[in-house]
Design a protein around this motif. Structure first.
Motif, PDB file in Angstrom:
ATOM      1  N   GLU A  11       0.540 -35.621  32.980  1.00 22.24           N
ATOM      2  CA  GLU A  11      -0.469 -34.568  32.844  1.00 22.24           C
ATOM      3  C   GLU A  11      -1.765 -34.977  33.545  1.00 22.24           C
ATOM      4  OE1 GLU A  11       0.269 -31.732  31.799  1.00 22.24           O
ATOM      5  OE2 GLU A  11       2.102 -32.145  30.715  1.00 22.24           O
ATOM      6  N   GLU A  14      -7.607 -33.999  32.834  1.00 27.19           N
ATOM      7  CA  GLU A  14      -8.420 -32.992  32.143  1.00 27.19           C
ATOM      8  C   GLU A  14      -7.640 -32.265  31.042  1.00 27.19           C
ATOM      9  OE1 GLU A  14      -6.886 -31.091  35.959  1.00 27.19           O
ATOM     10  OE2 GLU A  14      -7.874 -32.970  35.463  1.00 27.19           O
ATOM     11  N   LEU A  15      -6.366 -32.602  30.875  1.00 29.43           N
ATOM     12  CA  LEU A  15      -5.555 -31.993  29.819  1.00 29.43           C
ATOM     13  C   LEU A  15      -5.291 -33.000  28.701  1.00 29.43           C
ATOM     14  CD1 LEU A  15      -2.920 -30.071  31.958  1.00 29.43           C
ATOM     15  CD2 LEU A  15      -5.071 -29.220  31.006  1.00 29.43           C
ATOM     16  N   GLU A  16      -5.071 -32.479  27.494  1.00 31.48           N
ATOM     17  CA  GLU A  16      -4.753 -33.325  26.351  1.00 31.48           C
ATOM     18  C   GLU A  16      -3.814 -32.586  25.407  1.00 31.48           C
ATOM     19  OE1 GLU A  16      -8.395 -34.198  24.315  1.00 31.48           O
ATOM     20  OE2 GLU A  16      -8.761 -32.123  23.818  1.00 31.48           O
ATOM     21  N   VAL A  31      -0.477 -28.314  25.133  1.00 33.00           N
ATOM     22  CA  VAL A  31      -1.292 -29.044  26.098  1.00 33.00           C
ATOM     23  C   VAL A  31      -2.523 -28.186  26.354  1.00 33.00           C
ATOM     24  CG1 VAL A  31      -1.395 -30.003  28.424  1.00 33.00           C
ATOM     25  CG2 VAL A  31       0.716 -30.165  27.106  1.00 33.00           C
ATOM     26  N   LEU A  33      -6.760 -27.782  27.743  1.00 31.15           N
ATOM     27  CA  LEU A  33      -7.842 -28.242  28.599  1.00 31.15           C
ATOM     28  C   LEU A  33      -8.864 -28.939  27.713  1.00 31.15           C
ATOM     29  CD1 LEU A  33      -9.056 -28.133  31.488  1.00 31.15           C
ATOM     30  CD2 LEU A  33     -10.222 -26.043  30.778  1.00 31.15           C
ATOM     31  N   ARG A  34      -9.298 -30.127  28.092  1.00 31.09           N
ATOM     32  CA  ARG A  34     -10.285 -30.859  27.286  1.00 31.09           C
ATOM     33  C   ARG A  34     -11.546 -30.008  27.110  1.00 31.09           C
ATOM     34  NH1 ARG A  34      -9.012 -36.136  26.432  1.00 31.09           N
ATOM     35  NH2 ARG A  34      -7.415 -36.975  27.799  1.00 31.09           N
ATOM     36  N   HIS A  38     -13.781 -27.672  29.805  1.00 28.97           N
ATOM     37  CA  HIS A  38     -13.973 -26.237  29.610  1.00 28.97           C
ATOM     38  C   HIS A  38     -15.455 -25.897  29.540  1.00 28.97           C
ATOM     39  CE1 HIS A  38     -14.077 -22.382  27.436  1.00 28.97           C
ATOM     40  NE2 HIS A  38     -13.040 -22.124  28.204  1.00 28.97           N
ATOM     41  N   TRP A  53       3.040 -23.287  34.127  1.00 30.77           N
ATOM     42  CA  TRP A  53       2.230 -24.224  34.903  1.00 30.77           C
ATOM     43  C   TRP A  53       3.008 -24.655  36.151  1.00 30.77           C
ATOM     44  CZ3 TRP A  53      -2.289 -25.883  36.141  1.00 30.77           C
ATOM     45  CH2 TRP A  53      -2.461 -27.113  36.747  1.00 30.77           C
TER      46      TRP A  53
END
Length: 60
Positions: A11, A14-16, A31, A33-34, A38, A53
């Motif tokens: 990943e 910027e994703l978590e 999953v 967006l941090r 954002h 995605w």
């Protein structure tokens, strides 16, 4: 809840992994967006109309 990048190496940084509340009030892992990314609001693109995605990445 956040999981380290080492746990999700494929990943983008910027994703978590996080928990979202669904319409029926149940919870699901997703999953996300941090929040800091954002809040910055830079270079964000809505890809909701794309099937996934992976499909979005294939269009690029």
């Amino acid at each position: 809840m956040s999981v380290s990048v080492a746990f999700l190496p494929a990943e983008p940084p910027e994703l978590e992994l996080g928990v979202v509340k669904l319409a029926d009030s149940s919870a699901a892992l997703a999953v996300l967006l941090r929040a800091t990314v954002h809040a910055a609001g830079e270079s964000l693109r809505d890809i909701s109309a794309v099937a996934s995605w992976r499909a979005h990445r294939e269009q690029q």
